[in-house]
Design an enzyme around this catalytic site. Structure first.
Site, mmCIF file in Angstrom:
data_model
loop_
_atom_site.group_PDB
_atom_site.id
_atom_site.type_symbol
_atom_site.label_atom_id
_atom_site.label_comp_id
_atom_site.label_asym_id
_atom_site.label_seq_id
_atom_site.Cartn_x
_atom_site.Cartn_y
_atom_site.Cartn_z
ATOM 1 N N HIS A 519 0.879 -1.180 0.000
ATOM 2 C CA HIS A 519 0.000 0.000 0.000
ATOM 3 C C HIS A 519 0.909 1.220 0.000
ATOM 4 O O HIS A 519 1.268 1.757 1.049
ATOM 5 C CB HIS A 519 -0.907 -0.023 1.240
ATOM 6 C CG HIS A 519 -1.889 1.116 1.270
ATOM 7 N ND1 HIS A 519 -3.131 1.035 0.702
ATOM 8 C CD2 HIS A 519 -1.805 2.358 1.794
ATOM 9 C CE1 HIS A 519 -3.771 2.179 0.869
ATOM 10 N NE2 HIS A 519 -2.987 3.002 1.540
ATOM 11 N N ASP A 564 -0.553 -9.662 0.696
ATOM 12 C CA ASP A 564 0.216 -8.842 -0.245
ATOM 13 C C ASP A 564 -0.730 -8.283 -1.307
ATOM 14 O O ASP A 564 -0.736 -8.734 -2.453
ATOM 15 C CB ASP A 564 1.341 -9.672 -0.883
ATOM 16 C CG ASP A 564 2.140 -8.843 -1.881
ATOM 17 O OD1 ASP A 564 2.113 -7.595 -1.768
ATOM 18 O OD2 ASP A 564 2.771 -9.432 -2.778
ATOM 19 N N GLU A 573 1.244 -1.798 4.258
ATOM 20 C CA GLU A 573 1.726 -0.452 3.939
ATOM 21 C C GLU A 573 3.228 -0.420 4.249
ATOM 22 O O GLU A 573 3.773 -1.368 4.834
ATOM 23 C CB GLU A 573 0.972 0.610 4.765
ATOM 24 C CG GLU A 573 1.265 2.031 4.297
ATOM 25 C CD GLU A 573 0.247 3.090 4.786
ATOM 26 O OE1 GLU A 573 -0.771 2.729 5.396
ATOM 27 O OE2 GLU A 573 0.504 4.287 4.537
HETATM 28 O O1 9MR Z 1 -3.812 5.400 2.320
HETATM 29 C C1 9MR Z 1 -4.099 5.576 3.700
HETATM 30 C C2 9MR Z 1 -2.979 4.998 4.539
HETATM 31 O O2 9MR Z 1 -1.781 5.693 4.309
HETATM 32 C C3 9MR Z 1 -3.360 4.997 5.998
HETATM 33 O O3 9MR Z 1 -2.416 4.280 6.769
HETATM 34 C C4 9MR Z 1 -4.719 4.365 6.200
HETATM 35 C C5 9MR Z 1 -5.170 4.433 7.649
HETATM 36 O O4 9MR Z 1 -5.272 5.732 8.077
HETATM 37 O O5 9MR Z 1 -5.679 5.007 5.400
HETATM 38 C C6 9MR Z 1 -5.397 4.921 4.021
HETATM 39 O O6 9MR Z 1 -6.409 5.596 3.300
HETATM 40 C C7 9MR Z 1 -7.621 4.917 3.156
HETATM 41 C C8 9MR Z 1 -8.664 5.528 4.069
HETATM 42 O O7 9MR Z 1 -8.342 5.381 5.415
HETATM 43 C C9 9MR Z 1 -10.036 4.935 3.791
HETATM 44 N N1 9MR Z 1 -10.362 5.069 2.389
HETATM 45 C C10 9MR Z 1 -9.405 4.423 1.487
HETATM 46 C C11 9MR Z 1 -8.036 5.059 1.694
HETATM 47 C C12 9MR Z 1 -7.030 4.461 0.740
HETATM 48 O O8 9MR Z 1 -7.009 3.076 0.771
HETATM 49 O O1 9MR Z 2 1.623 3.140 12.475
HETATM 50 C C1 9MR Z 2 0.314 3.605 12.808
HETATM 51 C C2 9MR Z 2 -0.379 2.544 13.635
HETATM 52 O O2 9MR Z 2 0.286 2.382 14.870
HETATM 53 C C3 9MR Z 2 -1.824 2.931 13.847
HETATM 54 O O3 9MR Z 2 -2.485 1.862 14.502
HETATM 55 C C4 9MR Z 2 -2.484 3.230 12.508
HETATM 56 C C5 9MR Z 2 -3.929 3.639 12.624
HETATM 57 O O4 9MR Z 2 -4.048 4.846 13.274
HETATM 58 O O5 9MR Z 2 -1.775 4.264 11.856
HETATM 59 C C6 9MR Z 2 -0.453 3.930 11.555
HETATM 60 O O6 9MR Z 2 0.157 5.019 10.953
HETATM 61 C C7 9MR Z 2 -0.269 5.386 9.645
HETATM 62 C C8 9MR Z 2 -0.586 6.870 9.707
HETATM 63 O O7 9MR Z 2 -1.707 7.080 10.515
HETATM 64 C C9 9MR Z 2 -0.806 7.466 8.325
HETATM 65 N N1 9MR Z 2 0.290 7.158 7.449
HETATM 66 C C10 9MR Z 2 0.502 5.724 7.327
HETATM 67 C C11 9MR Z 2 0.862 5.134 8.671
HETATM 68 C C12 9MR Z 2 1.217 3.657 8.549
HETATM 69 O O8 9MR Z 2 0.128 2.851 8.264
#
Ligand code: 9MR
Ligand code: 9MR
Length: 599
Positions: A519, A564, A573
């Site tokens: 991701h 994956d 991610e």
């Molecule tokens: O792409 C976003 C990712 O970087 C974050 O870790 C994640 C959780 O906050 O959210 C992803 O974005 C998603 C969003 O939360 C919900 N709609 C779909 C987005 C892309 O997959």
């Molecule tokens: O690493 C973060 C994890 O500990 C949290 O549970 C999660 C949901 O809040 O968010 C992760 O961090 C994301 C951040 O919110 C947005 N950029 C992508 C980060 C990695 O997924």
């Protein structure tokens, strides 16, 4: 030196060949898919029951024609989560450099791996290079980025002051310039809290292994200057962080972000054409304290480069002092995104990096300021030992980063620090002993995965940070278990590179079975089959299916929930705070590889 470079380059190309043409091998044999140091432990794990008659394994040449080693498989072990049976194939006694496979008659052969020296140099270098690919506000030319060359995105020269961040000198809707920095993860926002632990980890690698750090050559635009590539990469983010401090009061904005996540597009295609939708939001206590710690540490590191970077070290120190002052005046300024959205518009829904407790951030900030300045006022402002714990570092929990800094800074401390340092040793030692305890009996014989609680969002970083904790205890304590600490730190690197319950090497571009669909917006949008290399997937996460609702997970067992697929942001991610401990672990083990003998 030259030899190590040649071998490193050779391995680098081997690994890229592996990605281009995945080698066949049975998924039942799990092992570090990259390699093993000649003098160090070497373990593969067979998953599933084996017949009595097949209780032996062989190491053969990759064509399986020549047997170079054979040995008995261990007695059966039971994985506590899945109840699956495993057997250990220990071929530590094979020391002859070469490329081999594990072969188990009746079961199959593993992916190829090498035995030799410097086997993780290419992983360490690529993981550091991963930060270059995360750079905001710049184009990545092919000369440095190869097939992943891309245009510049997110200039961030006109960033709006969000109403939550408004002040007299910077009213809502006015703009500041806040370019550079690394994109946090698969998204394109920039968060101070997460930059904090990331920078602390990378700066610590430099402070712990300065000579080795200089051997990490990443072919970046700054590679020809007099500063090591590790520090040049750090500077890209440091300069951004400095812009996140309000000069009027020293407070630090929590993040620079869009209101909503960008689409799955390349950086230059993100946002509206006018690109005026990026904000800095409310100043927070956690951001300001993490910033303090990073700037104080950076000030120490960059004093050695006063000629190349005149004034930088001093600027970092005054930035740290000013952020600390702001924190003292605003101790309750926790970032609460929902509450902020109730009061201000536009709503911001990107990563919140919210933390209910800033006591560990206080400890880290105070310690870094104290170690840099020797001023005990900072030190006396906090209780360094609120309990007997030594929590594993993660973005909301940075206390132990302070312990690492005290451990490393022995000679230069004042008496108060020297006295506490003895206590820190006990913390490091008992933390390492509890990590070590029972690891040798585990299904995969690793520290990682002893508890189901290890399999959280970003579990790969848990494994890497456990490895770092073991390395600190190896370096600074006189425990009789010291050598085992180092061995099991290596075991966690083996975990990350394939010796685990899902059989993936979690580092993109490394290993025969490795994530192809992280991701990660650039990797998704660039139209290139191979993801950007050197990035650490967050990895197995017991709650991933519930968190990202991606369909396709095939298991609900704690150590098997990994997918994956690019929808799987909760298990696949990538993120800067996960890559940094990978860089540290792989680099530290390279630096210490000679010491892995004598087990
Ligand atoms: O792409 C976003 C990712 O970087 C974050 O870790 C994640 C959780 O906050 O959210 C992803 O974005 C998603 C969003 O939360 C919900 N709609 C779909 C987005 C892309 O997959
Ligand atoms: O690493 C973060 C994890 O500990 C949290 O549970 C999660 C949901 O809040 O968010 C992760 O961090 C994301 C951040 O919110 C947005 N950029 C992508 C980060 C990695 O997924």
């Amino acid at each position: 030196m030259l030899k190590s470079l040649i071998i490193g380059t050779f391995l680098f190309f081997c690994q890229y060949r592996l990605v281009a043409q995945p080698q066949s091998g049975t998924e039942l044999i799990r092992l570090n898919q990259i390699g093993f140091y000649s003098n160090a432990p070497k373990i593969a794990v067979v998953v599933g029951a084996i017949g009595e008659a097949q209780g032996t394994f062989q190491i053969t040449t990759t064509d399986q024609k020549k047997v170079v080693f054979s040995g008995p498989l261990s007695a059966a072990r039971t994985n506590p989560f899945s109840k699956k049976i495993t057997h250990i194939a220990d071929f530590s006694a094979l020391v002859t450099p070469g490329t081999y496979v594990v072969n188990i008659p009746g079961i199959g052969h593993s992916y190829p791996f090498t035995i030799g020296i410097n086997v993780h140099h290419a992983v360490a270098t690529a993981a550091l290079k991963g930060f270059y690919y995360q750079r905001a506000s710049t184009a990545l030319p092919a000369q440095f980025a190869g097939q992943w060359a891309r245009s510049s995105g997110h200039p961030d020269t006109k960033v709006l002051i969000h109403p939550s961040a408004a002040s007299v000198s910077r009213p809502a809707g006015s703009t500041i310039s806040s370019p550079r920095g690394w994109y946090d993860a698969g998204d394109y926002n920039k968060y101070i809290v997460n930059s904090g632990i990331t920078m602390g980890t990378l700066l610590s690698l430099y402070e712990d292994f300065p000579t080795f750090a200089k051997t990490l050559k990443t072919n970046i635009p700054e590679s020809t200057n007099k500063i090591p590539d590790l520090l040049d990469e750090i500077l890209w983010n440091l300069r951004w962080m400095l812009t996140m401090q309000d000069p009027a009061d020293g407070g630090v904005y929590h993040k620079l972000t869009n209101p909503r996540f960008d689409g799955m597009v390349m950086p230059d295609k993100a946002g509206s054409p006018t690109r005026t939708d990026r904000y800095v939001v409310q100043k927070s206590i956690t951001a300001s304290l993490d910033f303090t710690a990073v700037m104080a540490q950076a000030s120490r590191v960059f004093t050695a480069y006063n000629r190349e970077l005149p004034g930088l070290s001093d600027s970092c120190l005054s930035a740290a002092r000013n952020a600390w002052k702001w924190a003292e005046a605003n101790p309750n300024a926790l970032y609460k995104q929902t509450k902020m959205n109730d009061t201000f518009d536009p709503d911001v829904v990107t990563g919140s990096y919210e933390d209910r407790d800033a006591s560990d951030e206080w400890i880290w900030a105070a310690t870094e300021l104290y170690v840099t300045t020797n001023d005990e006022t900072y030190y006396n402002a906090v209780n360094l030992f609120p309990d007997t714990k030594t929590p594993l570092p993660s973005w909301p929990q940075v206390r132990t980063l302070a312990y690492y800094t005290l451990a490393r800074s022995g000679k230069t401390l004042t008496d108060a620090g020297k006295k506490d340092r003895l206590k820190v040793m006990q913390h490091l030692r008992s933390a390492a002993d509890s990590l070590l305890s029972g690891a040798d009996k585990q299904a995969f014989q690793t520290v990682m995965g002893k508890s189901a609680n290890d399999f959280i969002w970003g579990s790969s970083a848990e494994a890497a940070n456990q490895g770092i904790a073991l390395i600190q205890a190896y370096r600074y304590t006189d425990s009789p278990n010291r050598k085992a600490y180092l061995r099991y730190a290596l075991g966690n690197l083996d975990y990350l590179l394939g010796r685990n319950a899902v059989g993936y090497s979690f580092v993109t571009g490394f290993g025969a079975k490795t994530p192809m669909h992280p991701h990660h917006r650039p990797s998704i949008a660039d139209g290139i089959a191979e993801p950007i290399p050197g990035l650490l997937s967050g990895g197995t996460n017991a709650n991933a299916a519930r968190q990202d609702k991606c369909t396709g997970y095939t298991s609900t067992v704690a150590d098997e929930v990994y997918l994956d697929a690019d929808c799987s942001y909760a298990s696949n991610e990538i993120a800067i705070n996960w890559n940094a401990p990978l860089v540290y672990l792989a680099a530290a083990l390279e630096a210490l590889q000679k010491n892995l003998t004598g087990y």
